[in-house]
Design an enzyme around this catalytic site. Structure first.
Site, PDB file in Angstrom:
ATOM      1  N   GLU A 147      50.872  17.719 -29.366  1.00 10.41           N
ATOM      2  CA  GLU A 147      49.621  18.468 -29.420  1.00 10.41           C
ATOM      3  C   GLU A 147      49.112  18.661 -27.995  1.00 10.41           C
ATOM      4  OE1 GLU A 147      44.942  18.277 -30.527  1.00 10.41           O
ATOM      5  OE2 GLU A 147      46.044  16.638 -29.602  1.00 10.41           O
ATOM      6  N   ASP A 198      49.710  12.972 -30.933  1.00 10.79           N
ATOM      7  CA  ASP A 198      48.298  13.324 -30.780  1.00 10.79           C
ATOM      8  C   ASP A 198      47.886  13.232 -29.310  1.00 10.79           C
ATOM      9  OD1 ASP A 198      45.529  13.676 -31.985  1.00 10.79           O
ATOM     10  OD2 ASP A 198      45.246  11.791 -30.888  1.00 10.79           O
TER      11      ASP A 198
END
Ligand code: ARE
Ligand code: CA
Length: 510
Positions: free
Chosen positions: A255, A229
């Site tokens: 990400e 993330d």
């Protein structure tokens, strides 16, 4: 150690035993009937069994995912992306999961034991688990509090884990409140705070070491991969260092949202593993709305006009939990256009797909249905889910079970990667994809049904149109049957903004 894109996926599939497996009952050759030449003289085509499709089960509990895995494996999904499993702040909103309080695997989605039971149940079904790893930051809470599992914390103090006095946090001093103000400044993006979230000093070795420990713990619990993330908010060297000791075959997906004019690019992160390509979902939205579907199949290809990540490093999606709350991509609210975009993603040669599955909402922050204590209730899929269903807030949309989506996941699993015999053709707003004797797909951007006669590479005989869904448990077609004639041609009517999909793994019984 450097993860090689593509290699990690092959290894993941090998781990869950999915490489080159064929179903128990591969399609039988047609019995030559009546007079004339036997139609199939060569060996019968069989599904090649590649399962490279992920599904993000947003805010699904560990118990619900475990229960869904047999159906996912049967449909052809290869792995599930979970919501973050770490202990988090209290609150009703879905995004509490993205504010870690500790790395205890104990959240309102389930306990550590339930998490381990999920990875085991899913492995039995041939489905891997990829956990969302929040490692760039801790909470964004200015007042002290207690986390889901009882850990006490303050914004920059997590007893026994992180503390300001030991230099575990950034205080960038570059903006008024230390929040990121401009994405055109790489140093701000990496060392200031993303929406007030206490930013870890990921360049420091003690911080990296503890984060490696967390990821190793997830591996011990049976995960096949991790989503990193907010990877953009750490340097690529940090991401590489944090993931360096993971087993070679673990899937690492960073990400890094592609942003015009931004100095930090998704391409910078491919040495750590694979990367999400956000541009695909943004670009396909306008294409599907406009109807020139050819362009969707060109996205990311050398003929296309886009500059995307290299195909073997990229994962694409029509939407995710962030973009369905914004305006740049399609979402379940777009009904048939959304289903069609998913079908095109699953038929495309570029990259590998992640199907998204969440719950209906009208308030961006609204959490999933939960009990009085905040524990999330197990997701269930109602019969008849699909693009026309009218979903009440909180109901599980179950996009992964929409007939066209699930049927195309089976199509992709059966046809495997595009080989020498793959081809596409365009006829106005109709695009067709042939995968030789294994499968054929046609999609239409027309607003009226379109009837046509098309060549395929399929052996003659009847096939189920899996655009209406995969085979029923009894082995029957879920929708129409399409006859491939002796010359390999089909005559089909493609519904408006929809598709027809045939493959060797879905032929009517008897
Ligand atoms: C919540 C509240 C905030 C509050 C904060 C702290 O909404 O008002 O300040 O809590 O209390 C999710 C939610 C956030 C939530 C956060 C923490 O979306 O609303 O904040 O959890 O609970 C950037 C990042 C990218 C990030 C997106 C959302 O680069 O990494 O923002 N995506 C991931 C997850 C999110 C999650 C986080 C990261 C945080 O997928 O779900 O946030 O862990 C341009 C740039 C992008 C940028 C984008 C949006 O497009 O190119 O890089 O994405 O703008 O700003
Ligand atoms: Ca950072």
């Amino acid at each position: 150690m450097v993860h090689r894109p593509g290699a990690a996926l092959a290894a993941l599939l090998a781990v869950v035993g999915l490489v080159a497996c064929t179903p128990a009952n591969p399609a039988e050759p047609d019995e030559p009937s009546g007079a004339g030449e036997p139609v199939a003289s060569q060996a019968p085509a069989e599904p090649v069994g590649s399962k490279d499709v992920g599904v993000q089960l947003f805010q699904w509990t560990w118990d619900a995912i475990a229960a869904e895995c047999p159906a996912l494996g049967e449909a052809g999904y290869g792995w599930v992306l979970t919501s973050p499993p770490n202990e988090h702040i209290l609150g009703e909103a879905w995004w509490t999961a993205y504010q870690p309080v500790s790395y205890r695997v104990d959240s309102r989605l389930g306990t550590r034991e339930e998490f381990a039971a999920m990875t085991a149940a899913c492995a039995d079904a041939g489905v891997g688990i990829v956990a969302d790893a929040v490692v760039n930051h801790m909470t964004g809470q200015d007042a002290p509090g207690v986390g889901w599992a009882g850990s006490h914390y303050d914004h920059y103090d997590y007893p026994g884990l992180w503390s300001d006095v030991e230099g575990h946090f950034h205080h960038c001093g570059l903006t008024d409140n230390d929040d990121i103000a401009s994405y055109t400044s790489a140093v701000q993006v990496r060392t200031c705070e993303l929406v007030n979230l206490a930013d870890l000093a990921t360049e420091s070795e003690p911080v990296r070491a503890r984060l490696r420990e967390y990821l190793a713990d997830l591996v011990s619990l049976g995960v096949s991969g991790v989503r990193i993330d907010a990877a953009k908010h750490m340097s690529s060297a940090d991401v590489e260092a944090i993931t360096a000791e993971l087993p070679e075959d673990l899937l690492v997906i960073s990400e890094v949202i592609r942003g015009a004019q931004e100095p930090i690019r998704p391409e910078d992160y491919t040495d750590a593993g694979d990367v999400l390509e956000f541009a695909w979902g943004r670009d396909v939205a306008g294409i599907v709305k406009g109807g020139a579907l050819r362009l969707a199949l060109e996205l990311g290809s050398p003929e296309g006009s886009t500059t995307y990540l290299p195909s073997d490093a990229a994962w694409i999606f029509v939407d995710n939990h962030d973009t369905e709350r914004g305006r740049q991509t399609l979402s379940y609210r777009d009904g048939q256009d959304y289903a069609l975009a998913n079908a095109l993603m699953l038929a495309a040669d570029y990259a590998r797909p992640v199907v998204y599955s969440g719950y209906a909402f009208s308030d961006r922050d609204a959490g999933p249905v939960q009990d009085a204590d905040g524990a999330v209730l197990d997701a269930t899929c109602a019969p008849g889910v699909g693009p026309d269903a009218d979903d009440d807030d909180g109901s599980w949309v179950c996009q992964h079970r929409w007939p066209l989506v699930e049927g195309m996941v089976g199509w992709r699993a059966a046809v495997g990667p595009a080989g020498e015999d793959a081809s596409t053709s365009v006829d106005g707003r109709v695009v067709t994809v042939s995968r030789g004797p294994r499968g054929w797909f046609a999609a239409s951007g027309n607003l009226e049904p379109t009837t046509g006669r098309y060549p395929t590479g399929l052996q003659p005989g009847p096939y189920c149109d899996v655009a209406a869904g995969p085979l029923t448990p009894e082995g029957q077609c879920a929708g129409p049957t399409v006859e491939v004639d002796a010359g390999g041609f089909v005559e089909v009517t493609i519904p408006a903004k929809s598709a027809v999909a045939l493959h060797v793994g879905a032929r009517p019984a008897g």
